[in-house]
Write a protein that holds these residues in place. Structure first.
Motif, short mmCIF file in Angstrom:
data_model
loop_
_atom_site.label_atom_id
_atom_site.label_comp_id
_atom_site.label_asym_id
_atom_site.label_seq_id
_atom_site.Cartn_x
_atom_site.Cartn_y
_atom_site.Cartn_z
N GLY A 1 34.53 18.10 -28.16
CA GLY A 1 33.77 19.31 -27.80
C GLY A 1 33.67 19.44 -26.28
N PHE A 2 33.41 18.34 -25.62
CA PHE A 2 33.31 18.35 -24.16
C PHE A 2 34.66 18.74 -23.55
N MET A 3 35.74 18.16 -24.09
CA MET A 3 37.06 18.46 -23.51
C MET A 3 37.46 19.92 -23.76
N VAL B 1 35.16 31.78 -30.05
CA VAL B 1 36.53 31.94 -30.55
C VAL B 1 37.27 32.96 -29.67
N ASP B 2 36.61 34.11 -29.44
CA ASP B 2 37.26 35.18 -28.67
C ASP B 2 37.57 34.73 -27.24
N ALA B 3 36.58 34.06 -26.62
CA ALA B 3 36.77 33.63 -25.23
C ALA B 3 37.91 32.60 -25.16
N VAL C 1 43.25 29.02 -24.54
CA VAL C 1 43.10 27.60 -24.93
C VAL C 1 43.05 27.50 -26.45
N ASP C 2 43.13 26.28 -26.95
CA ASP C 2 43.16 26.01 -28.39
C ASP C 2 41.92 26.62 -29.07
N THR C 3 42.17 27.41 -30.11
CA THR C 3 41.03 28.04 -30.80
C THR C 3 40.65 27.30 -32.09
N ALA C 4 41.37 26.21 -32.41
CA ALA C 4 41.14 25.55 -33.71
C ALA C 4 39.71 25.05 -33.87
N LEU C 5 39.18 24.48 -32.79
CA LEU C 5 37.82 23.89 -32.90
C LEU C 5 36.76 24.98 -33.12
N PRO C 6 36.71 26.02 -32.28
CA PRO C 6 35.71 27.07 -32.57
C PRO C 6 35.98 27.81 -33.88
#
Ligand SMILES: NC(=O)c1ccc[n+]([C@@H]2O[C@H](COP(=O)([O-])OP(=O)(O)OC[C@H]3O[C@@H](n4cnc5c(N)ncnc54)[C@H](OP(=O)(O)O)[C@@H]3O)[C@@H](O)[C@H]2O)c1
Length: 296
Positions: A186-188, A250-252, A258-263
């Motif tokens: 999450g931090f990264m 997600v939108d930002a 950047v990778d959207t998988a986490l959000p």
């Protein structure tokens, strides 16, 4: 210098972790017998006073307490199987990492062979071994653990016995590993997001640290209390409201490339919780989805 007041210990497996364990036992004054499949790895320890066993049988014969720390459970079982007969009057403390099921299976396997067995999970890297703050979880027959707890405290002061279930140490290990990885990831992800605008990680760091200290950490005891109570009251902001904020994340993330998988994962789980009727509850209602995922 070994001490007559301390119980002798055998360490089987002298990779990075096993060597650190053997070194800590030696430094605390235990007569320490060592064995490793590739014998050369014992050389340094022997030069520091460890006793080299030529065979596994010799290693096991040398001490009542036998600590095993090898690559995986399969290797551990191969080593013990190579003995043929069950080692009598010996306690195997297996500090090899694995899954709870592997640990339980190995405890059953040991019981069938009449081998006294305690499982453990090391929550540290080799350089931390020997410190009073280092944590190792243990599970298995209480009397066996208690008989050797004092010796085991030579490698990790914060040894914690979790109960008779040999699988619990690995379960706690997996849970804390997951906590570490998700927190760091999450931090990264936040660094990747601000990094798109050439914000250096070190410039963002003070805000992240304040966020952890004043927002994230203080909420942890509340989350635990709500999970135990099975009730997820909304403290100032509902999950329905927070799901909208996650949509912004997600939108930002997408807009910044950047990778959207986490959000997206967070949004999808929040949606599931909302579908299950938790829109008016607090964020902690997500626990219900994580605990019991929707059937595929
Ligand atoms: N290193 C860490 O930071 C850390 C932290 C927590 C937990 N652990 C756990 O501690 C355990 C050992 O890790 P490590 O870092 O010491 O690993 P490592 O440096 O890779 O050493 C692996 C050890 O396993 C032995 N081994 C592998 N297969 C074997 C077999 N079939 N028969 C006999 N011996 C065998 C190796 O013997 P050879 O020398 O002959 O190859 C060596 O002694 C692992 O379960 C690991 O997950 C490690």
């Amino acid at each position: 210098m070994t001490s007559d007041n301390l119980a002798p210990v055998t360490v089987i497996g002298l990779g990075s972790m096993g060597s650190a364990l053997a070194k800590a036992f030696l430094e605390k004054g235990h007569r320490t017998t060592v064995w490793n499949r590739s014998p050369g790895k014992a050389d340094d320890l022997v030069s520091q006073g460890a006793v080299r066993a030529a065979t596994v049988a010799e290693a096991v014969a040398a001490s009542e307490l036998v600590v095993v720390c090898v690559l995986d459970y399969r290797a551990m079982r191969e080593i013990v199987n190579s003995l043929g007969d069950a080692p009598s009057g010996r306690v195997i403390v297996n500090l090899t990492s694995g899954t709870p099921e592997e640990a339980r299976e190995t405890a059953r396997w040991a019981a069938e062979r009449g081998v006294d067995y305690v499982d453990g999970a090391i929550m540290a890297v080799p350089t931390m071994i020997g410190s009073e703050h280092t944590l190792i979880f243990y599970g298995g027959p209480q009397a066996l653990y208690e008989r050797h707890a004092a010796s085991l405290s030579s490698v990790a002061g914060a040894g914690t016995y979790l109960g008779e279930d040999a699988g619990l140490p690995s379960l706690y290990d997996a849970a804390l590993l997951g906590l570490m990885w998700t927190t760091w990831t999450g931090f990264m992800h936040s660094l990747a997001l601000v990094g798109t605008e050439k914000v250096r990680a070190e410039s963002f760091l003070p805000y992240a640290q304040d966020w952890f200290q004043h927002v994230v950490s203080p909420e942890v005891p509340n989350i635990a209390a709500q999970v135990d109570a099975g009730s997820y009251p909304d403290n100032d902001s509902t999950l329905g409201m927070q799901a909208v904020a996650i949509e912004h994340l997600v939108d930002a993330s997408r807009a910044q490339g950047v990778d959207t998988a986490l959000p997206e994962f967070l949004r999808e789980r929040a949606e599931q919780a909302i579908k299950r009727g938790h829109a008016g509850d607090g964020f902690t209602a997500l626990y219900e989805v994580l605990r019991k995922p929707a059937a595929e």
